[in-house]
Enzyme design. Structure first.
Site, short mmCIF file in Angstrom:
data_model
loop_
_atom_site.label_atom_id
_atom_site.label_comp_id
_atom_site.label_asym_id
_atom_site.label_seq_id
_atom_site.Cartn_x
_atom_site.Cartn_y
_atom_site.Cartn_z
N HIS A 1 15.00 32.88 -12.28
CA HIS A 1 16.28 33.25 -12.19
C HIS A 1 16.75 32.57 -10.97
O HIS A 1 16.53 33.20 -9.95
CB HIS A 1 16.60 34.75 -12.28
N PRO B 1 19.89 35.56 -21.43
CA PRO B 1 19.34 37.09 -20.66
C PRO B 1 20.57 37.89 -20.35
O PRO B 1 21.67 37.33 -19.74
CB PRO B 1 18.65 36.44 -19.45
N TYR C 1 21.77 35.39 -6.52
CA TYR C 1 20.50 36.36 -6.54
C TYR C 1 19.51 35.56 -5.31
O TYR C 1 19.92 34.41 -4.98
CB TYR C 1 19.76 36.86 -7.75
N GLN D 1 12.32 36.51 -18.18
CA GLN D 1 13.14 35.98 -16.97
C GLN D 1 12.69 36.75 -15.79
O GLN D 1 12.91 37.94 -15.68
CB GLN D 1 14.85 36.21 -17.10
N THR E 1 21.34 41.67 -18.74
CA THR E 1 20.81 42.87 -18.34
C THR E 1 21.36 44.01 -18.91
O THR E 1 22.67 44.17 -19.31
CB THR E 1 21.21 43.26 -16.80
#
Length: 372
Positions: free
Chosen positions: A176, A32, A181, A109, A34
């Site tokens: 995730h 993944p 995070y 995700q 962004t």
């Protein structure tokens, strides 16, 4: 090993793999990354084309860029896609259809940024910065410590996202839980100073993540795969560690496996580095050994520098994958996620699986998308 490099790559990376009720055509996963190419949080035809192009070039499993769950504080950009709302879910359904037509499998995700959120940022400027204790990864701008009602709302948002993924035709879902995070903020003692059932020792700090996994498992079919992305490092804290020993790592991962994780996606800076002294196993190798679950390794695959160098504008030259194949041959891990190499060369998987190593294109830092 007497196989030619091309035969070795095909025979090792090209093997099918079963994950829950899903059979992948090979061991190559798209990591993944962004991109912020979804205005208003809605993935358009260009997003479907982006993923389908890599599926058509023999990537076995695509894990999409992080997508915001349905919680006001989940995001920090109105160009990152969300996984809620009819408009966004309709766009994601077209992504899944396009990947399937190209012969691949795909998982979204699901993501909540927690205290990484910038105050006043879109898509919901009035939403507070929230985290386990309101403590930022770095800096002094604090946020709001989550209440039990907040925790329940976020757990429900992840479960709703998982249910939507199955309903919209995806092949699984990834949570995730890495890189500092929200889910990882609960796991890390630096950001989790709670004194209730969600803070304290590792068994308590993992409770939030385990509740998310269990809720997602309850929301989907028994054989619908759930992936959990984990890491030791955090954004801006690259030496951070959840676990200093295998026993400490087991205390984090075992409750997640018991809650319903089918595969651990283990993010490292360089996949070839050992995770603990006294063993050559990397993080994915240890996760597999400790939990018995399949694992995905990731970290600068196919490149001659680690991905943090790209943040400084450095290109990544192509390097061989002999060490990767050796580890895969001895079943240290099961699947291999590729990030920058697939950004720089959408046909990376097809070229590697057919032995066309000389045709691989190097990664160009000018095309960097932030890795998550």
């Amino acid at each position: 090993m007497t196989d030619s490099p091309s035969a070795r790559a095909r025979n090792t990376l090209g093997r099918p793999f079963s994950l829950g009720g899903l059979t992948l055509r090979n061991r190559v996963v798209m990591a993944p990354m962004t991109r912020q190419f979804s205005p208003g949080g809605v993935p358009g035809p260009d997003v479907a084309e982006y993923y389908a192009r890599r599926a058509a070039a023999e990537v076995g499993l695509i894990v999409t860029e992080g997508t915001y769950v349905d919680h006001p504080s989940a995001g920090t950009s109105d160009r990152v896609p969300r996984f809620h709302g009819e408009d966004a879910l309709a766009g994601w359904e077209k992504v899944a259809d396009a990947v399937h037509r190209a012969g691949g499998a795909v998982m979204p995700q699901l993501w909540h940024v927690g205290m990484v959120r910038a105050a006043g940022a879109p898509p919901f400027p009035d939403a507070p910065r929230t985290g386990p204790s309101g403590i930022p990864l770095e800096g002094t701008e604090t946020g709001r410590a989550m209440t039990r009602a907040d925790i329940d709302d976020v757990v429900a948002a992840f479960a709703a996202g998982a249910a939507a993924a199955e309903a919209r035709g995806f092949d699984g879902v990834e949570i995730h839980g890495a890189h500092g995070y929200l889910v990882d903020q609960f796991l890390w003692s630096h950001t989790n100073r709670r004194t209730d059932a969600y803070g304290g020792d590792p068994a308590s700090r993992v409770r939030f993540a385990a509740e998310i996994v269990a809720a997602c498992r309850e929301a989907v079919s028994p054989h619908f795969p759930i992936s959990f992305r984990t890491s030791q490092w955090k954004a801006g804290h690259y030496q951070a560690r959840l676990a200093e020993t295998p026993d400490e790592l087991e205390a984090v991962l075992t409750p997640l496996a018991e809650a319903g994780v089918d595969v651990f996606h283990c993010s490292t800076r360089r996949y070839w580095l050992p995770e603990f002294e006294g063993s050559d196993l990397n993080l994915a190798g240890w996760a597999k050994k400790l939990t018995g679950r399949p694992t995905i390794t990731v970290g600068s695959v196919g490149l001659d520098n680690e991905f943090f160098a790209a943040f400084q504008g450095a290109d990544g030259g192509v390097t061989d994958i002999e060490a990767l194949l050796e580890r895969l041959e001895r079943d240290e891990f099961d699947l291999v996620a590729v990030g920058r190499s697939l950004l720089g060369d959408p046909e990376w998987a097809a070229k590697v699986l057919s032995g066309r190593f000389g045709d691989l294109r190097p990664f160009d830092a000018a095309g960097l998308a932030v890795l998550h």
